[in-house]
Motif scaffolding. Sequence first.
Motif, PDB file in Angstrom:
ATOM      1  N   UNK A 161      51.889  45.887  37.465  1.00  0.00           N
ATOM      2  CA  UNK A 161      51.408  46.066  36.481  1.00  0.00           C
ATOM      3  C   UNK A 161      52.051  46.654  35.472  1.00  0.00           C
ATOM      4  N   UNK A 162      51.186  46.639  33.870  1.00  0.00           N
ATOM      5  CA  UNK A 162      51.284  47.285  32.766  1.00  0.00           C
ATOM      6  C   UNK A 162      51.104  48.549  32.895  1.00  0.00           C
ATOM      7  N   UNK A 163      50.847  48.850  31.674  1.00  0.00           N
ATOM      8  CA  UNK A 163      50.431  50.559  31.362  1.00  0.00           C
ATOM      9  C   UNK A 163      49.062  50.522  31.473  1.00  0.00           C
ATOM     10  N   UNK A 164      47.977  49.085  31.874  1.00  0.00           N
ATOM     11  CA  UNK A 164      47.197  49.445  31.039  1.00  0.00           C
ATOM     12  C   UNK A 164      45.982  48.021  32.281  1.00  0.00           C
ATOM     13  N   UNK A 165      47.136  47.189  32.394  1.00  0.00           N
ATOM     14  CA  UNK A 165      46.426  45.467  33.535  1.00  0.00           C
ATOM     15  C   UNK A 165      47.027  45.635  34.499  1.00  0.00           C
ATOM     16  N   UNK A 166      47.039  45.162  35.998  1.00  0.00           N
ATOM     17  CA  UNK A 166      47.410  44.899  37.045  1.00  0.00           C
ATOM     18  C   UNK A 166      47.185  43.343  36.817  1.00  0.00           C
ATOM     19  N   UNK A 167      48.616  42.267  37.559  1.00  0.00           N
ATOM     20  CA  UNK A 167      48.635  41.466  38.034  1.00  0.00           C
ATOM     21  C   UNK A 167      49.189  40.574  38.502  1.00  0.00           C
ATOM     22  N   UNK A 168      48.605  39.767  39.020  1.00  0.00           N
ATOM     23  CA  UNK A 168      49.016  39.080  40.586  1.00  0.00           C
ATOM     24  C   UNK A 168      49.109  37.977  40.163  1.00  0.00           C
ATOM     25  N   UNK A 169      49.696  36.791  40.202  1.00  0.00           N
ATOM     26  CA  UNK A 169      50.101  35.458  40.494  1.00  0.00           C
ATOM     27  C   UNK A 169      50.009  35.287  41.386  1.00  0.00           C
ATOM     28  N   UNK A 170      49.621  33.825  41.302  1.00  0.00           N
ATOM     29  CA  UNK A 170      49.246  32.873  42.699  1.00  0.00           C
ATOM     30  C   UNK A 170      50.300  31.481  42.109  1.00  0.00           C
ATOM     31  N   UNK A 171      50.068  30.156  43.538  1.00  0.00           N
ATOM     32  CA  UNK A 171      50.396  29.022  42.903  1.00  0.00           C
ATOM     33  C   UNK A 171      49.137  28.524  42.530  1.00  0.00           C
ATOM     34  N   UNK A 172      49.281  27.646  41.829  1.00  0.00           N
ATOM     35  CA  UNK A 172      48.623  26.919  40.627  1.00  0.00           C
ATOM     36  C   UNK A 172      47.999  25.640  41.187  1.00  0.00           C
ATOM     37  N   UNK A 173      47.078  25.376  41.396  1.00  0.00           N
ATOM     38  CA  UNK A 173      46.738  24.113  42.375  1.00  0.00           C
ATOM     39  C   UNK A 173      45.274  22.774  41.110  1.00  0.00           C
TER      40      UNK A 173
END
Length: 426
Positions: free
Chosen positions: A190-202
């Motif tokens: 998370x940043x101060x104002x956003x949530x981030x999730x990371x995945x493999x790109x297909x």
Amino acid sequence: MSGPPPSPGLAPAERSQAAQCSSRCSQQGDSIPSPGPWVRGWKRVLSGVETTLSGLEQLWAQRKRRFPDLGPWEPALLPSEKSLTEWPVPKLVSLFLPEFPVRPPQGQQQLKNSLCLPCVPPQVLGFVAKGSFGTVLKVLDCGLGALLAVKVVPKVEVLQRDSLRQCKEEVSIQRQVRHPFVSGLGGSWQGQRHLFTMYDYYSTGDLHSLWATVGCFSEASVSLFAAELALGVGYLHDLGIVHRDLKMENILLDERGHLKLTDFGLSRHLPQGERAYTICGTLQYMAPEVLRGGPYNHVADWWSLGILLFALAAGKFPLQAEKDHVAMLASVTRCNYEVPASLSQGLSLLLRELLCHDPFHRLRHLYHFQAHPFFRGMAFDPELLQKQPVAFVLEARAVLPAPAEAVPFQDFDCDLISLPAHPCPA
């Protein structure tokens, strides 16, 4: 020192970009430079600058009126976070812990490389998808020469929709799953104002795009995809997870044309014997017991699979989507789901057994698929199913549009104001 080889899933233009990045890393050696613009670019992404705090401040004020012990809004470091971040952390950050730590986990090599190696910053190549709740970006990690998918969700939307519990549940579920036909989680923070999730790109895109391109699938292709999905869905059910939004748009295709079930935004842990009552999912795919408001369980996913396979084999959905769940339930109740006469007896039987209105008599166990006439001779083994690439899927890739122009990551704004308004081709 030579840079890492580009990912085999990259397109030629992307492979060239990755090679240039790796070359720059090699020429500058192993030493870690002083922070430059590219470092600040990542920090800007992680902290979600250039957006307003007004929405969060209003929500915090509302919560403080209900819970006076929450304390002031002023940014303050949590004791456990002082060693993890340089920017002041509002107390509101703790609401999203531990599923969303305050910076990318140390174990995530892609982000570690991006933050430490003397290389140009990652680049946003465009959108993968943009919906009402978060945006997924296609990102080229120059350090590894790999493509990633990064989902960005404003915290204010999570709190406004009262979906914090579901948001944390989604990450918890994806950290748990490890299966060849289910997409796992690369990391979350998370940043101060956003949530981030990371995945493999297909790079091949999703099943719906393929279906819209080629129309009806051959029965051999339907049987392969049905077997892969049965294995993936059965695996989730064994873990006590009900997906609740099984549809073509939520099924990705890897570089060899095989399936990856994704998007657990509506999923939940549902232990065997328990029932759910929330009406959720996509109307055309929702089982009648879900449309009625429950009770329902994992068996509802098999109805959705039946709708999906019907569309793949017939080239159309058995029913059009209605305006709401009440109208959809009435339409589903009237329909007897007659399959086209052109389909084989085995496939017709499979569809009728999946689209059974009574969940107690619906096809619902993996061993039912293994013994079914439609899958005669099919090995329900992930390694064997993946042994050969899916030729017609790879051929269909040739007609997809060219990738969008890259956008420097340090110029990236979490509100996505400056990026193109059209989705990035998969």
